[in-house]
Motif scaffolding. Structure first.
Motif, PDB file in Angstrom:
ATOM      1  N   GLY A  42       7.492  45.797  22.822  1.00 37.76           N
ATOM      2  CA  GLY A  42       6.227  46.437  23.154  1.00 37.76           C
ATOM      3  C   GLY A  42       5.895  47.660  22.326  1.00 37.76           C
ATOM      4  N   GLY A  43       6.454  47.763  21.116  1.00 37.17           N
ATOM      5  CA  GLY A  43       6.123  48.897  20.252  1.00 37.17           C
ATOM      6  C   GLY A  43       4.751  48.762  19.636  1.00 37.17           C
ATOM      7  N   HIS A  44       4.310  49.832  18.975  1.00 44.13           N
ATOM      8  CA  HIS A  44       2.950  49.876  18.440  1.00 44.13           C
ATOM      9  C   HIS A  44       2.874  49.829  16.919  1.00 44.13           C
ATOM     10  CE1 HIS A  44       2.739  51.761  22.485  1.00 44.13           C
ATOM     11  NE2 HIS A  44       1.722  50.941  22.585  1.00 44.13           N
ATOM     12  N   GLY A  94      16.625  47.660  17.196  1.00 45.43           N
ATOM     13  CA  GLY A  94      16.532  46.859  18.405  1.00 45.43           C
ATOM     14  C   GLY A  94      17.250  47.499  19.579  1.00 45.43           C
ATOM     15  N   VAL A  95      18.418  48.104  19.349  1.00 46.87           N
ATOM     16  CA  VAL A  95      19.173  48.749  20.423  1.00 46.87           C
ATOM     17  C   VAL A  95      18.372  49.911  21.011  1.00 46.87           C
ATOM     18  CG1 VAL A  95      21.236  50.111  20.937  1.00 46.87           C
ATOM     19  CG2 VAL A  95      21.416  48.067  19.509  1.00 46.87           C
ATOM     20  N   VAL A  96      17.821  50.761  20.160  1.00 49.51           N
ATOM     21  CA  VAL A  96      17.090  51.931  20.647  1.00 49.51           C
ATOM     22  C   VAL A  96      15.753  51.517  21.281  1.00 49.51           C
ATOM     23  CG1 VAL A  96      16.226  54.216  20.031  1.00 49.51           C
ATOM     24  CG2 VAL A  96      18.173  53.266  18.811  1.00 49.51           C
ATOM     25  N   LEU A  97      15.102  50.523  20.721  1.00 53.69           N
ATOM     26  CA  LEU A  97      13.853  50.044  21.303  1.00 53.69           C
ATOM     27  C   LEU A  97      14.080  49.470  22.700  1.00 53.69           C
ATOM     28  CD1 LEU A  97      12.288  48.373  18.151  1.00 53.69           C
ATOM     29  CD2 LEU A  97      11.220  50.206  19.475  1.00 53.69           C
ATOM     30  N   TYR A  98      15.200  48.798  22.885  1.00 58.21           N
ATOM     31  CA  TYR A  98      15.517  48.274  24.220  1.00 58.21           C
ATOM     32  C   TYR A  98      15.623  49.414  25.221  1.00 58.21           C
ATOM     33  CZ  TYR A  98      18.269  46.665  28.165  1.00 58.21           C
ATOM     34  OH  TYR A  98      18.721  46.430  29.434  1.00 58.21           O
ATOM     35  N   GLU A  99      16.328  50.492  24.856  1.00 59.62           N
ATOM     36  CA  GLU A  99      16.475  51.628  25.754  1.00 59.62           C
ATOM     37  C   GLU A  99      15.127  52.275  26.049  1.00 59.62           C
ATOM     38  OE1 GLU A  99      18.049  54.505  28.241  1.00 59.62           O
ATOM     39  OE2 GLU A  99      18.872  52.597  27.543  1.00 59.62           O
ATOM     40  N   ALA A 100      14.298  52.395  25.028  1.00 53.69           N
ATOM     41  CA  ALA A 100      12.965  52.976  25.239  1.00 53.69           C
ATOM     42  C   ALA A 100      12.131  52.100  26.173  1.00 53.69           C
ATOM     43  CB  ALA A 100      12.258  53.151  23.897  1.00 53.69           C
ATOM     44  N   ALA A 101      12.188  50.787  25.974  1.00 55.00           N
ATOM     45  CA  ALA A 101      11.424  49.868  26.834  1.00 55.00           C
ATOM     46  C   ALA A 101      11.953  49.914  28.269  1.00 55.00           C
ATOM     47  CB  ALA A 101      11.490  48.453  26.273  1.00 55.00           C
ATOM     48  N   ARG A 102      13.266  50.039  28.424  1.00 56.93           N
ATOM     49  CA  ARG A 102      13.863  50.112  29.770  1.00 56.93           C
ATOM     50  C   ARG A 102      13.379  51.339  30.512  1.00 56.93           C
ATOM     51  NH1 ARG A 102      17.785  52.451  32.564  1.00 56.93           N
ATOM     52  NH2 ARG A 102      18.312  53.834  30.838  1.00 56.93           N
TER      53      ARG A 102
END
Length: 314
Positions: free
Chosen positions: A190-192, A303-311
């Motif tokens: 869900g990034g921009h 991908g790892v950091v984006l997952y944490e941000a999305a969570r």
């Protein structure tokens, strides 16, 4: 006497009373305003940036970041794979009197089904000239220049959707496949959008398109003339800058800033973040790796950091 008057002229005369001003000054001034209304507070800067974006005319993505250069995909397997993965194409060159095998037939079929791809028959010497003597095997696909967004457009699009910006910036990543993998991860969580420097960095080539597995069609990539200045612009708009570093002071799971407006900066696998970019970051975070691996490639790390941000946002 005149001299004496001059000496006395500097003395204070009768004073007017305070009229209760001192007493009123001791009275309470009411409740403390919320953080969003206190000038200089971080939340006030974020609220101001959102208000500014709301009053602007919606930005048109892929309009102000300039264009890349056109590219040629050569060889039967490469052309077929590019067409399968939806890589943008404007022209398919086919050699005259070519041996019509299965790959040639599939390339012609895919180009015809997609529409908008012109077919051009050309003699072998012409294709040799176009490809600088590469082994094109009678098929050449022309990929048009990629139209990059401007870094400001990514944040503007997020605010237009009523969301906090979630952006990834790449510092020194030169492999187009890594760029494509990051674009795919940004789309998945869900990034921009993604920001890349104009120089010494991977661009949106056919290889990046293929690795993105179609995500590049819906996730914009912006190009910054100077990455450090682009990050400073994001900071002024109230967006936190989080850089990935092996010796970071914070761990990914402990950084609350990932739940708000944020730009995640990923450096190259070998050198990491450059000095100026690292100094621009508000936070430096590390990904704990109990297995002992020294580093992750850009696509996996993002991908790892984006997952944490999305969570944190869910």
């Amino acid at each position: 006497m005149a001299a004496n008057n001059r000496r006395m002229s500097g003395k204070k005369g009768a004073q007017v009373g305070s009229g209760g001003q001192r007493r009123r000054g001791l009275e309470g001034k009411g409740p403390t305003p919320p953080a969003e209304m206190r000038k200089g507070h971080k939340k006030n800067r974020i609220a101001g940036a959102k208000a500014k974006q709301a009053t602007r005319r919606p930005a048109t993505l892929k309009s102000r970041g300039g264009k890349g250069t056109s590219e040629m995909v050569v060889g039967r397997n490469s052309v077929v794979e590019a067409l399968r993965e939806g890589v943008p194409a404007s022209m398919l060159y086919v050699q005259q009197f070519i041996d019509n095998d299965e790959r040639v037939r599939e390339a012609l079929q895919l180009a015809g089904e997609r529409g908008g791809i012109h077919l051009m028959e050309a003699p072998r010497p012409e294709l040799d000239r176009m490809t600088n003597g590469l082994n094109h095997q009678g098929l050449v696909l022309q990929v048009p220049p990629y139209e990059y967004a401007h870094p400001e457009d990514l944040a503007a699009a997020a605010y237009d959707q009523g969301q906090d910006p979630l952006i990834v910036a790449l510092d020194g990543v030169t492999d187009p496949r890594n760029l494509g993998a990051v674009v795919r991860s940004v789309s998945a969580f869900g990034g921009h959008g993604v920001v890349v420097p104009e120089r010494r960095a991977a661009g949106m080539t056919a290889g990046a398109w293929k690795t993105s597995a179609g995500a590049a069609a819906r996730t914009p990539v912006a190009r910054a003339t100077n990455l450090t200045r682009a990050l400073e612009g994001y900071k002024k708009a109230g967006i936190a800058i989080v850089g990935l570093a092996a010796d970071g002071e914070h761990t990914v799971g402990d950084l609350a800033a990932l739940g708000g407006p944020v730009v995640i900066v990923v450096g190259s696998e070998g050198k990491g973040l450059s000095r100026l970019v690292g100094e621009t970051c508000d936070y430096r975070v590390r990904i704990p790796m109990p297995g002992g691996t020294e580093s992750l490639n850009a696509g996996v790390a993002a991908g790892v950091v984006l997952y944490e941000a999305a969570r944190r946002r869910s």
